[in-house]
Design a protein around this motif. Structure first.
Motif, PDB file in Angstrom:
ATOM      1  N   LEU A 445       1.128  -1.175   0.199  1.00 58.06           N
ATOM      2  CA  LEU A 445      -0.027  -0.025  -0.421  1.00 58.06           C
ATOM      3  C   LEU A 445       0.546   0.975  -0.016  1.00 58.06           C
ATOM      4  CD1 LEU A 445      -2.811  -0.926   2.742  1.00 58.06           C
ATOM      5  CD2 LEU A 445      -3.211  -0.806   0.191  1.00 58.06           C
ATOM      6  N   ALA A 446       1.997   1.295   0.372  1.00 59.74           N
ATOM      7  CA  ALA A 446       2.690   2.159   0.791  1.00 59.74           C
ATOM      8  C   ALA A 446       3.190   3.064  -0.674  1.00 59.74           C
ATOM      9  CB  ALA A 446       3.555   2.377   1.943  1.00 59.74           C
ATOM     10  N   ASP A 447       3.784   1.832  -1.447  1.00 58.69           N
ATOM     11  CA  ASP A 447       4.600   1.877  -2.772  1.00 58.69           C
ATOM     12  C   ASP A 447       3.694   2.228  -3.565  1.00 58.69           C
ATOM     13  OD1 ASP A 447       7.034   0.992  -1.278  1.00 58.69           O
ATOM     14  OD2 ASP A 447       6.944  -0.517  -1.865  1.00 58.69           O
ATOM     15  N   TRP A 448       2.462   1.785  -3.669  1.00 55.14           N
ATOM     16  CA  TRP A 448       1.507   2.175  -4.731  1.00 55.14           C
ATOM     17  C   TRP A 448       1.719   3.212  -5.493  1.00 55.14           C
ATOM     18  CZ3 TRP A 448      -2.725  -1.838  -5.476  1.00 55.14           C
ATOM     19  CH2 TRP A 448      -3.286  -1.204  -6.885  1.00 55.14           C
ATOM     20  N   PRO A 449       1.868   3.423  -6.425  1.00 56.75           N
ATOM     21  CA  PRO A 449       1.450   2.126  -7.317  1.00 56.75           C
ATOM     22  C   PRO A 449       1.880   1.134  -7.756  1.00 56.75           C
ATOM     23  CG  PRO A 449       1.179   4.334  -8.983  1.00 56.75           C
ATOM     24  CD  PRO A 449       2.008   4.546  -7.400  1.00 56.75           C
ATOM     25  N   GLU A 450       3.013   1.439  -7.342  1.00 56.71           N
ATOM     26  CA  GLU A 450       4.393   0.410  -7.706  1.00 56.71           C
ATOM     27  C   GLU A 450       5.038  -0.476  -7.077  1.00 56.71           C
ATOM     28  OE1 GLU A 450       7.628   1.557 -11.053  1.00 56.71           O
ATOM     29  OE2 GLU A 450       8.915   1.237  -9.546  1.00 56.71           O
ATOM     30  N   PHE A 451       5.040  -1.567  -7.408  1.00 56.93           N
ATOM     31  CA  PHE A 451       5.247  -2.018  -5.455  1.00 56.93           C
ATOM     32  C   PHE A 451       6.102  -3.188  -5.689  1.00 56.93           C
ATOM     33  CE2 PHE A 451       1.293  -3.832  -7.502  1.00 56.93           C
ATOM     34  CZ  PHE A 451       1.338  -5.350  -7.947  1.00 56.93           C
ATOM     35  N   GLU A 452       6.779  -3.999  -5.124  1.00 57.92           N
ATOM     36  CA  GLU A 452       8.000  -4.829  -5.256  1.00 57.92           C
ATOM     37  C   GLU A 452       7.093  -6.496  -5.433  1.00 57.92           C
ATOM     38  OE1 GLU A 452      10.506  -4.965  -2.258  1.00 57.92           O
ATOM     39  OE2 GLU A 452      11.477  -3.518  -1.984  1.00 57.92           O
ATOM     40  N   THR A 453       7.255  -6.771  -6.398  1.00 60.83           N
ATOM     41  CA  THR A 453       6.181  -8.334  -6.450  1.00 60.83           C
ATOM     42  C   THR A 453       6.379  -9.296  -5.718  1.00 60.83           C
ATOM     43  OG1 THR A 453       8.694  -8.758  -8.181  1.00 60.83           O
ATOM     44  CG2 THR A 453       6.358  -8.219  -9.140  1.00 60.83           C
ATOM     45  N   ASP A 454       7.394  -9.203  -4.894  1.00 58.73           N
ATOM     46  CA  ASP A 454       8.109 -10.099  -3.770  1.00 58.73           C
ATOM     47  C   ASP A 454       6.696  -9.645  -2.780  1.00 58.73           C
ATOM     48  OD1 ASP A 454       9.126 -12.659  -2.559  1.00 58.73           O
ATOM     49  OD2 ASP A 454       9.541 -10.836  -0.842  1.00 58.73           O
ATOM     50  N   SER A 455       6.765  -8.356  -2.304  1.00 55.72           N
ATOM     51  CA  SER A 455       5.568  -8.413  -1.243  1.00 55.72           C
ATOM     52  C   SER A 455       4.239  -8.786  -1.791  1.00 55.72           C
ATOM     53  CB  SER A 455       6.173  -6.510  -0.512  1.00 55.72           C
ATOM     54  OG  SER A 455       7.410  -6.453  -0.045  1.00 55.72           O
ATOM     55  N   TRP A 456       4.269  -8.190  -2.664  1.00 55.43           N
ATOM     56  CA  TRP A 456       2.550  -8.300  -2.987  1.00 55.43           C
ATOM     57  C   TRP A 456       2.264 -10.185  -3.181  1.00 55.43           C
ATOM     58  CZ3 TRP A 456      -1.416  -5.442  -4.884  1.00 55.43           C
ATOM     59  CH2 TRP A 456      -2.395  -6.272  -5.427  1.00 55.43           C
ATOM     60  N   LYS A 457       3.585 -10.599  -3.626  1.00 54.19           N
ATOM     61  CA  LYS A 457       2.809 -12.249  -3.484  1.00 54.19           C
ATOM     62  C   LYS A 457       2.808 -12.566  -1.780  1.00 54.19           C
ATOM     63  CE  LYS A 457       5.514 -13.720  -7.502  1.00 54.19           C
ATOM     64  NZ  LYS A 457       7.166 -14.306  -7.786  1.00 54.19           N
ATOM     65  N   ARG A 458       3.420 -12.067  -0.622  1.00 52.57           N
ATOM     66  CA  ARG A 458       3.452 -12.281   0.568  1.00 52.57           C
ATOM     67  C   ARG A 458       2.573 -11.556   1.228  1.00 52.57           C
ATOM     68  NH1 ARG A 458       9.781 -11.951   1.857  1.00 52.57           N
ATOM     69  NH2 ARG A 458       9.044 -12.505   3.613  1.00 52.57           N
ATOM     70  N   SER A 459       1.762 -10.814   0.515  1.00 46.46           N
ATOM     71  CA  SER A 459       0.791 -10.117   1.263  1.00 46.46           C
ATOM     72  C   SER A 459      -0.790 -10.901   1.700  1.00 46.46           C
ATOM     73  CB  SER A 459       0.644  -8.097   0.332  1.00 46.46           C
ATOM     74  OG  SER A 459      -0.297  -8.657  -0.691  1.00 46.46           O
ATOM     75  N   LEU A 460      -1.504  -9.845   1.622  1.00 46.47           N
ATOM     76  CA  LEU A 460      -3.138 -10.370   2.142  1.00 46.47           C
ATOM     77  C   LEU A 460      -3.617 -10.164   0.663  1.00 46.47           C
ATOM     78  CD1 LEU A 460      -3.843  -8.895   5.839  1.00 46.47           C
ATOM     79  CD2 LEU A 460      -3.412 -11.313   4.442  1.00 46.47           C
ATOM     80  N   PHE A 461      -2.675  -9.657  -0.407  1.00 46.32           N
ATOM     81  CA  PHE A 461      -3.450  -8.781  -1.752  1.00 46.32           C
ATOM     82  C   PHE A 461      -3.559 -10.085  -2.356  1.00 46.32           C
ATOM     83  CE2 PHE A 461      -3.139  -4.583  -0.087  1.00 46.32           C
ATOM     84  CZ  PHE A 461      -3.842  -4.503  -0.054  1.00 46.32           C
ATOM     85  N   ALA A 462      -2.175 -10.922  -2.021  1.00 43.92           N
ATOM     86  CA  ALA A 462      -2.575 -12.301  -3.414  1.00 43.92           C
ATOM     87  C   ALA A 462      -2.676 -13.954  -2.143  1.00 43.92           C
ATOM     88  CB  ALA A 462      -0.658 -12.611  -3.434  1.00 43.92           C
ATOM     89  N   ALA A 463      -3.633 -14.499  -2.801  1.00 46.52           N
ATOM     90  CA  ALA A 463      -3.598 -16.132  -2.532  1.00 46.52           C
ATOM     91  C   ALA A 463      -1.981 -16.972  -1.726  1.00 46.52           C
ATOM     92  CB  ALA A 463      -4.171 -16.635  -4.042  1.00 46.52           C
TER      93      ALA A 463
END
Length: 487
Positions: A445-463
């Motif tokens: 959320l802090a990095d939006w609109p460009e984020f680290e893909t590793d954080s995305w995969k480990r976040s609640l936004f990814a299954a």
């Protein structure tokens, strides 16, 4: 479980120019104003939790006689005062300086979290820009995080029934959606490990001077604010020993606004004896009161003021189509932290009203609201004698409201780039989740609109992977309550 009202009715407020106005039933006679110190820039050495922080606050209080015949102008950085009228008192809080006067923070180069040289990772992380998804909103979301200390999922529904009902009304497809994590699992016994996992992303800091997640937001242009529900400072208490200098002011480094000093007043937090006894203080088994009101109501007052100030700024900026500074607010409440489990009931009406105001104001269309706990209750008979109590201790409450556009993006990203073609939110509701996923959600959320893909995969936004073990999720074996039978 009730707070006895003050004997005199005191009306006090601060106008936009910083002028304090007081109306007391007995007139101006014997009316004094205690100006409470602003603690945001205090060094770590001054924020030791007991016999230091509270004593310094009391030492630095300035008492001034009040007279309506001359203007009483507050210093621009003053966040709170106590108005004393005879034997009665009240607190007045305000957000100052105004957001319009608050300069954009420029982080020092030696600790700027945006720089790869200050990252724990040796490699440059892969990043994803949301503009790659057609018609995606690029505006950065606001974040409001309410942390309820020592409240399990079942305890939330037992003791906060009104809040639980109001929370369900946040699920409004087309505007915002609510998700609850039924198998949210703590990663340690107490606040220590669980909040470090959420705020730092690691339980044992691997670097000197570890900065909490709100510094990560401030480095990226967010306005940051924190309300401490007791007389302590999170950074000093839990990671203070990891700093190379106790003269370092982590509050000034990581926050724009901080409210802590009212919760160090001896009427609530004893300045002699045991501050954590059963009948007074932040672990009391009776109502926690301060000048005729629940302590948490003073925190909510400031929280409402923060929202009004930030939303006013949003409205003015939007009129002129200029960039809007998003905000990140964190607040902690300790009502769940006591052996009987009854004090938590006192929070219900105020928490429900706050959630309703977030819903009805329309803020949830561009704000992520998280209401969660660090762990369940580890005091009292249920925890001491019953397996149910130990399970609840490891199953803290977690609910999150996300704007519809963020929900749509997450679904699209999972479909196009995820290894499993499912709704990440629906899947995660019944999968093993921990504060580590909360941390990576904060980072995305802090990095939006460009984020680290590793954080995305480990976040609640990814299954997250179905059937993963406690070891894979970062939960120690002695705390694991979600064991997978061997096949």
């Amino acid at each position: 479980m009730y707070c006895q009202p003050e004997s005199q009715n005191i009306k006090a407020s601060v106008d936009g120019g910083g002028v304090l106005r007081v109306a007391c039933e007995s007139g101006d006679k014997d009316v004094f104003v205690d100006v409470l110190p602003e603690t945001r820039q205090w060094p770590l050495k001054d924020k030791d939790m007991w016999h230091v922080f509270n004593h310094l606050i009391l030492k630095k209080v300035v008492r001034i006689p009040y007279s309506s015949s001359r203007p009483f102008v507050l210093n621009e950085t003053t966040q709170a005062v106590v108005v004393r009228c005879g034997s009665s008192s009240t607190i007045v809080t305000r957000v100052s300086p105004s957001l319009a006067k608050l300069p954009v923070f420029v982080p020092p180069s030696d600790s700027d979290t945006r720089l790869a040289s200050n990252s724990a990772s040796a490699q440059k992380p892969e990043r994803f820009n949301t503009s790659r998804v057609a018609q995606m909103r690029l505006e950065r979301p606001n974040v409001v995080y309410l942390m309820l200390d020592a409240v399990s999922r079942r305890q939330f529904y037992r003791r906060l029934p009104r809040s639980a009902q109001v929370l369900k009304t946040l699920h409004r497809p087309g505007n915002h959606r609510l998700f609850e994590l039924y198998r949210y699992h703590s990663v340690g016994f107490s606040t220590d490990n669980n909040t470090k996992a959420a705020y730092l992303g690691e339980i044992y800091p691997s670097r000197l001077n570890p900065l909490p997640i709100w510094a990560y937001y401030r480095d990226r242009g967010y306005v940051t604010a924190r309300i401490e529900g007791s007389c302590h400072d999170w950074a000093k208490e839990l990671v203070g020993n990891n700093f190379d200098s106790q003269d370092y002011s982590i509050g000034n480094r990581s926050l724009d606004y901080e409210l802590a000093s009212p919760f160090c007043l001896p009427e609530y937090y004893p300045n002699v004896g045991n501050a954590y006894g059963n009948f007074k203080g932040p672990y009391s088994i009776t109502a926690r009161c301060l000048y005729g009101r629940y302590v948490h109501d003073w925190a909510f007052d400031y929280l409402y003021q923060l929202r009004r100030e930030f939303r006013k700024h949003h409205a003015k900026k939007l009129e002129h189509q200029k960039d809007v500074r998003p905000y990140m607010i964190t607040t902690s409440f300790l009502e769940g932290h006591e052996g009987t489990g009854e004090v938590l009931r006192t929070l219900d009406d105020s928490l429900a009203a706050f959630i309703e105001s977030m819903r009805d104001s329309g803020e949830l269309d561009d704000t992520v609201l998280i209401v969660c706990a660090d762990h369940g209750l580890h005091m009292g008979l249920n925890f001491a004698f019953l397996q149910n109590g130990r399970i609840e201790h490891q199953n803290p409450f977690f609910a999150m409201s996300v704007p519809e556009w963020l929900h749509e993006f997450s679904e699209t990203y999972q479909t196009e780039y995820g290894s499993e073609k499912v709704s990440p939110f629906v899947a995660n509701e019944q999968r093993l989740m921990t504060p580590f996923e909360t941390h990576h959600t904060f980072r995305v959320l802090a990095d939006w609109p460009e984020f680290e893909t590793d954080s995305w995969k480990r976040s609640l936004f990814a299954a997250q992977r179905a059937g993963r073990t406690c070891e894979e999720a970062g939960v120690g074996a002695k705390y694991c309550m979600c064991k997978i039978p061997a096949t």
